[in-house]
Design a protein around this motif. Structure first.
Motif, PDB file in Angstrom:
ATOM      1  N   THR A 119      33.228  54.031  62.832  1.00 50.17           N
ATOM      2  CA  THR A 119      34.117  54.452  63.923  1.00 50.17           C
ATOM      3  C   THR A 119      35.473  54.916  63.426  1.00 50.17           C
ATOM      4  O   THR A 119      36.259  55.460  64.199  1.00 50.17           O
ATOM      5  CB  THR A 119      34.280  53.327  64.945  1.00 50.17           C
ATOM      6  OG1 THR A 119      34.657  52.133  64.264  1.00 50.17           O
ATOM      7  CG2 THR A 119      32.968  53.095  65.696  1.00 50.17           C
ATOM      8  N   LEU A 120      35.762  54.717  62.147  1.00 43.69           N
ATOM      9  CA  LEU A 120      36.976  55.266  61.522  1.00 43.69           C
ATOM     10  C   LEU A 120      36.668  56.585  60.832  1.00 43.69           C
ATOM     11  O   LEU A 120      37.522  57.104  60.096  1.00 43.69           O
ATOM     12  CB  LEU A 120      37.543  54.260  60.521  1.00 43.69           C
ATOM     13  CG  LEU A 120      37.983  52.910  61.097  1.00 43.69           C
ATOM     14  CD1 LEU A 120      38.461  51.992  59.977  1.00 43.69           C
ATOM     15  CD2 LEU A 120      39.084  53.105  62.142  1.00 43.69           C
ATOM     16  N   MET A 121      35.453  57.113  61.064  1.00 42.34           N
ATOM     17  CA  MET A 121      35.023  58.387  60.492  1.00 42.34           C
ATOM     18  C   MET A 121      34.931  58.331  58.972  1.00 42.34           C
ATOM     19  O   MET A 121      35.114  59.360  58.293  1.00 42.34           O
ATOM     20  CB  MET A 121      35.926  59.524  60.931  1.00 42.34           C
ATOM     21  CG  MET A 121      35.768  59.872  62.402  1.00 42.34           C
ATOM     22  SD  MET A 121      34.078  60.378  62.778  1.00 42.34           S
ATOM     23  CE  MET A 121      33.991  61.942  61.921  1.00 42.34           C
ATOM     24  N   ARG A 122      34.661  57.180  58.447  1.00 39.16           N
ATOM     25  CA  ARG A 122      34.471  57.031  57.009  1.00 39.16           C
ATOM     26  C   ARG A 122      32.982  56.898  56.726  1.00 39.16           C
ATOM     27  O   ARG A 122      32.282  56.151  57.414  1.00 39.16           O
ATOM     28  CB  ARG A 122      35.233  55.813  56.485  1.00 39.16           C
ATOM     29  CG  ARG A 122      36.736  55.982  56.553  1.00 39.16           C
ATOM     30  CD  ARG A 122      37.460  54.735  56.091  1.00 39.16           C
ATOM     31  NE  ARG A 122      38.912  54.923  56.111  1.00 39.16           N
ATOM     32  CZ  ARG A 122      39.794  53.969  55.854  1.00 39.16           C
ATOM     33  NH1 ARG A 122      39.362  52.747  55.553  1.00 39.16           N
ATOM     34  NH2 ARG A 122      41.076  54.215  55.909  1.00 39.16           N
ATOM     35  N   LEU A 123      32.513  57.632  55.708  1.00 38.24           N
ATOM     36  CA  LEU A 123      31.110  57.599  55.328  1.00 38.24           C
ATOM     37  C   LEU A 123      30.895  56.494  54.310  1.00 38.24           C
ATOM     38  O   LEU A 123      31.591  56.423  53.302  1.00 38.24           O
ATOM     39  CB  LEU A 123      30.688  58.944  54.728  1.00 38.24           C
ATOM     40  CG  LEU A 123      29.207  59.113  54.381  1.00 38.24           C
ATOM     41  CD1 LEU A 123      28.357  59.077  55.646  1.00 38.24           C
ATOM     42  CD2 LEU A 123      28.997  60.416  53.624  1.00 38.24           C
ATOM     43  N   ALA A 124      29.951  55.635  54.589  1.00 37.84           N
ATOM     44  CA  ALA A 124      29.628  54.538  53.686  1.00 37.84           C
ATOM     45  C   ALA A 124      28.121  54.350  53.628  1.00 37.84           C
ATOM     46  O   ALA A 124      27.396  54.760  54.540  1.00 37.84           O
ATOM     47  CB  ALA A 124      30.311  53.245  54.136  1.00 37.84           C
ATOM     48  N   ASN A 125      27.665  53.737  52.544  1.00 36.98           N
ATOM     49  CA  ASN A 125      26.240  53.516  52.327  1.00 36.98           C
ATOM     50  C   ASN A 125      25.898  52.048  52.551  1.00 36.98           C
ATOM     51  O   ASN A 125      26.634  51.161  52.091  1.00 36.98           O
ATOM     52  CB  ASN A 125      25.858  53.945  50.905  1.00 36.98           C
ATOM     53  CG  ASN A 125      24.368  53.886  50.676  1.00 36.98           C
ATOM     54  OD1 ASN A 125      23.856  52.936  50.091  1.00 36.98           O
ATOM     55  ND2 ASN A 125      23.662  54.891  51.162  1.00 36.98           N
ATOM     56  N   TYR A 126      24.792  51.818  53.231  1.00 36.82           N
ATOM     57  CA  TYR A 126      24.399  50.449  53.573  1.00 36.82           C
ATOM     58  C   TYR A 126      22.940  50.209  53.215  1.00 36.82           C
ATOM     59  O   TYR A 126      22.120  51.140  53.226  1.00 36.82           O
ATOM     60  CB  TYR A 126      24.601  50.194  55.073  1.00 36.82           C
ATOM     61  CG  TYR A 126      26.030  50.311  55.519  1.00 36.82           C
ATOM     62  CD1 TYR A 126      26.529  51.528  55.971  1.00 36.82           C
ATOM     63  CD2 TYR A 126      26.892  49.215  55.476  1.00 36.82           C
ATOM     64  CE1 TYR A 126      27.845  51.651  56.375  1.00 36.82           C
ATOM     65  CE2 TYR A 126      28.208  49.341  55.883  1.00 36.82           C
ATOM     66  CZ  TYR A 126      28.677  50.553  56.326  1.00 36.82           C
ATOM     67  OH  TYR A 126      29.991  50.669  56.713  1.00 36.82           O
ATOM     68  N   TRP A 127      22.632  48.939  52.922  1.00 42.34           N
ATOM     69  CA  TRP A 127      21.266  48.519  52.607  1.00 42.34           C
ATOM     70  C   TRP A 127      20.815  47.430  53.569  1.00 42.34           C
ATOM     71  O   TRP A 127      21.611  46.592  53.996  1.00 42.34           O
ATOM     72  CB  TRP A 127      21.189  47.955  51.184  1.00 42.34           C
ATOM     73  CG  TRP A 127      21.350  48.976  50.110  1.00 42.34           C
ATOM     74  CD1 TRP A 127      22.501  49.327  49.465  1.00 42.34           C
ATOM     75  CD2 TRP A 127      20.310  49.778  49.532  1.00 42.34           C
ATOM     76  NE1 TRP A 127      22.238  50.301  48.541  1.00 42.34           N
ATOM     77  CE2 TRP A 127      20.901  50.593  48.540  1.00 42.34           C
ATOM     78  CE3 TRP A 127      18.934  49.891  49.751  1.00 42.34           C
ATOM     79  CZ2 TRP A 127      20.171  51.507  47.782  1.00 42.34           C
ATOM     80  CZ3 TRP A 127      18.215  50.792  48.998  1.00 42.34           C
ATOM     81  CH2 TRP A 127      18.829  51.585  48.031  1.00 42.34           C
ATOM     82  N   GLY A 128      19.530  47.441  53.884  1.00 44.80           N
ATOM     83  CA  GLY A 128      18.938  46.332  54.605  1.00 44.80           C
ATOM     84  C   GLY A 128      18.575  45.211  53.653  1.00 44.80           C
ATOM     85  O   GLY A 128      18.740  45.327  52.435  1.00 44.80           O
ATOM     86  N   GLN A 129      18.027  44.141  54.205  1.00 46.84           N
ATOM     87  CA  GLN A 129      17.724  42.966  53.394  1.00 46.84           C
ATOM     88  C   GLN A 129      16.375  43.066  52.703  1.00 46.84           C
ATOM     89  O   GLN A 129      16.078  42.286  51.799  1.00 46.84           O
ATOM     90  CB  GLN A 129      17.752  41.706  54.280  1.00 46.84           C
ATOM     91  CG  GLN A 129      16.498  41.473  55.109  1.00 46.84           C
ATOM     92  CD  GLN A 129      16.389  42.372  56.320  1.00 46.84           C
ATOM     93  OE1 GLN A 129      17.277  43.177  56.610  1.00 46.84           O
ATOM     94  NE2 GLN A 129      15.282  42.233  57.067  1.00 46.84           N
ATOM     95  N   GLY A 130      15.572  44.032  53.109  1.00 46.92           N
ATOM     96  CA  GLY A 130      14.268  44.232  52.485  1.00 46.92           C
ATOM     97  C   GLY A 130      13.145  43.556  53.254  1.00 46.92           C
ATOM     98  O   GLY A 130      13.338  42.512  53.873  1.00 46.92           O
ATOM     99  N   THR A 131      11.973  44.169  53.191  1.00 45.18           N
ATOM    100  CA  THR A 131      10.784  43.598  53.812  1.00 45.18           C
ATOM    101  C   THR A 131       9.612  43.745  52.839  1.00 45.18           C
ATOM    102  O   THR A 131       9.429  44.801  52.230  1.00 45.18           O
ATOM    103  CB  THR A 131      10.474  44.255  55.169  1.00 45.18           C
ATOM    104  OG1 THR A 131       9.375  43.591  55.797  1.00 45.18           O
ATOM    105  CG2 THR A 131      10.148  45.740  55.038  1.00 45.18           C
TER     106      THR A 131
END
Length: 120
Positions: free
Chosen positions: A102-114
Protein backbone atom coordinates in the motif's frame (compact mmCIF):
# COMPACT_ATOMS: atom_id res chain seq x y z
CA UNK A 1 3.01 -6.89 5.66
CA UNK A 2 1.94 -9.53 3.15
CA UNK A 3 1.24 -13.18 3.86
CA UNK A 4 1.14 -16.09 1.43
CA UNK A 5 -0.78 -19.17 2.53
CA UNK A 6 -0.49 -22.38 0.53
CA UNK A 7 -2.77 -25.39 0.56
CA UNK A 8 -3.41 -28.56 -1.42
CA UNK A 9 -0.29 -30.63 -0.93
CA UNK A 10 -0.33 -34.27 0.04
CA UNK A 11 0.45 -37.83 -0.96
CA UNK A 12 -0.51 -39.04 -4.42
CA UNK A 13 0.31 -42.08 -6.52
CA UNK A 14 2.38 -41.78 -9.68
CA UNK A 15 0.18 -40.60 -12.54
CA UNK A 16 -2.16 -38.84 -10.17
CA UNK A 17 -3.09 -35.18 -9.81
CA UNK A 18 -3.00 -32.47 -7.17
CA UNK A 19 -4.02 -28.83 -7.15
CA UNK A 20 -2.09 -26.33 -5.07
CA UNK A 21 -3.49 -22.96 -4.05
CA UNK A 22 -1.77 -19.88 -2.67
CA UNK A 23 -3.67 -16.90 -1.34
CA UNK A 24 -1.98 -13.56 -0.72
CA UNK A 25 -3.34 -11.24 1.95
CA UNK A 26 -2.35 -8.16 3.88
CA UNK A 27 -1.22 -4.72 2.73
CA UNK A 28 -1.56 -5.35 -1.01
CA UNK A 29 -1.94 -2.61 -3.61
CA UNK A 30 -1.34 -4.94 -6.53
CA UNK A 31 0.45 -8.13 -7.52
CA UNK A 32 3.11 -8.01 -10.23
CA UNK A 33 3.59 -11.75 -10.49
CA UNK A 34 3.13 -14.99 -8.59
CA UNK A 35 4.79 -18.33 -8.96
CA UNK A 36 5.63 -21.73 -7.59
CA UNK A 37 9.05 -23.07 -6.69
CA UNK A 38 10.01 -26.45 -5.31
CA UNK A 39 12.83 -27.89 -3.28
CA UNK A 40 13.59 -31.58 -2.98
CA UNK A 41 15.84 -32.95 -0.22
CA UNK A 42 19.48 -32.21 -0.98
CA UNK A 43 18.63 -30.03 -3.98
CA UNK A 44 18.38 -26.32 -4.58
CA UNK A 45 15.08 -24.53 -4.82
CA UNK A 46 13.95 -24.30 -8.45
CA UNK A 47 11.26 -22.45 -10.38
CA UNK A 48 8.28 -24.57 -11.42
CA UNK A 49 5.98 -22.00 -13.00
CA UNK A 50 5.07 -18.33 -12.81
CA UNK A 51 2.31 -16.02 -13.98
CA UNK A 52 2.23 -12.24 -14.33
CA UNK A 53 -0.66 -9.99 -13.40
CA UNK A 54 -1.44 -9.83 -17.11
CA UNK A 55 -1.67 -13.60 -17.36
CA UNK A 56 1.65 -14.36 -19.07
CA UNK A 57 2.92 -17.75 -17.94
CA UNK A 58 6.33 -19.38 -17.75
CA UNK A 59 7.08 -23.04 -17.07
CA UNK A 60 10.14 -25.08 -16.28
CA UNK A 61 10.85 -27.62 -19.01
CA UNK A 62 10.34 -30.52 -16.63
CA UNK A 63 6.65 -29.64 -16.07
CA UNK A 64 5.58 -28.45 -19.50
CA UNK A 65 2.50 -30.30 -20.62
CA UNK A 66 1.81 -31.66 -17.13
CA UNK A 67 1.36 -28.62 -14.86
CA UNK A 68 -0.83 -25.56 -15.39
CA UNK A 69 -0.54 -22.31 -13.46
CA UNK A 70 -3.51 -19.95 -13.23
CA UNK A 71 -4.63 -17.06 -11.09
CA UNK A 72 -7.68 -15.27 -9.78
CA UNK A 73 -6.66 -11.63 -9.55
CA UNK A 74 -9.79 -10.65 -7.64
CA UNK A 75 -8.83 -13.13 -4.91
CA UNK A 76 -5.05 -12.56 -5.09
CA UNK A 77 -4.75 -16.31 -5.49
CA UNK A 78 -2.58 -18.49 -7.70
CA UNK A 79 -3.17 -22.14 -8.48
CA UNK A 80 -0.97 -24.96 -9.73
CA UNK A 81 -2.77 -27.89 -11.32
CA UNK A 82 -0.37 -30.81 -11.37
CA UNK A 83 -1.22 -33.81 -13.56
CA UNK A 84 0.70 -36.96 -14.49
CA UNK A 85 2.75 -36.64 -11.34
CA UNK A 86 6.04 -38.51 -11.11
CA UNK A 87 8.07 -39.59 -8.08
CA UNK A 88 10.68 -36.99 -9.04
CA UNK A 89 8.06 -34.28 -8.49
CA UNK A 90 8.27 -35.02 -4.75
CA UNK A 91 9.34 -31.82 -3.01
CA UNK A 92 8.22 -28.97 -0.81
CA UNK A 93 6.40 -26.52 -3.05
CA UNK A 94 6.68 -22.83 -2.20
CA UNK A 95 4.52 -19.97 -3.36
CA UNK A 96 6.31 -16.76 -4.30
CA UNK A 97 4.95 -13.33 -5.14
CA UNK A 98 6.16 -9.89 -6.19
CA UNK A 99 3.71 -7.53 -4.52
CA UNK A 100 3.20 -3.79 -4.52
CA UNK A 101 2.21 -2.89 -0.98
CA UNK A 102 0.00 0.00 0.00
CA UNK A 103 3.08 2.27 0.05
CA UNK A 104 3.62 1.36 -3.63
CA UNK A 105 6.81 -0.49 -2.82
CA UNK A 106 7.57 -3.73 -4.65
CA UNK A 107 8.71 -6.57 -2.43
CA UNK A 108 9.13 -10.32 -2.76
CA UNK A 109 7.39 -12.76 -0.44
CA UNK A 110 7.47 -16.51 0.20
CA UNK A 111 4.90 -18.89 1.58
CA UNK A 112 5.69 -21.48 4.21
CA UNK A 113 5.69 -24.37 1.76
CA UNK A 114 3.49 -27.40 1.24
CA UNK A 115 4.75 -30.97 0.89
CA UNK A 116 3.96 -32.93 -2.25
CA UNK A 117 4.87 -36.62 -2.16
CA UNK A 118 4.44 -38.85 -5.21
CA UNK A 119 4.75 -42.48 -4.24
CA UNK A 120 3.03 -45.82 -4.67
Amino acid sequence: QVQLVESGGGLVQPGGSLRLSCAASGSIFGINSMGWYRQAPGKERELVASITGGGRTNYADFVKGRFTISSDNAKNTVYLQMNSLKPEDTAVYYCNADVYNTLMRLANYWGQGTQVTVSS
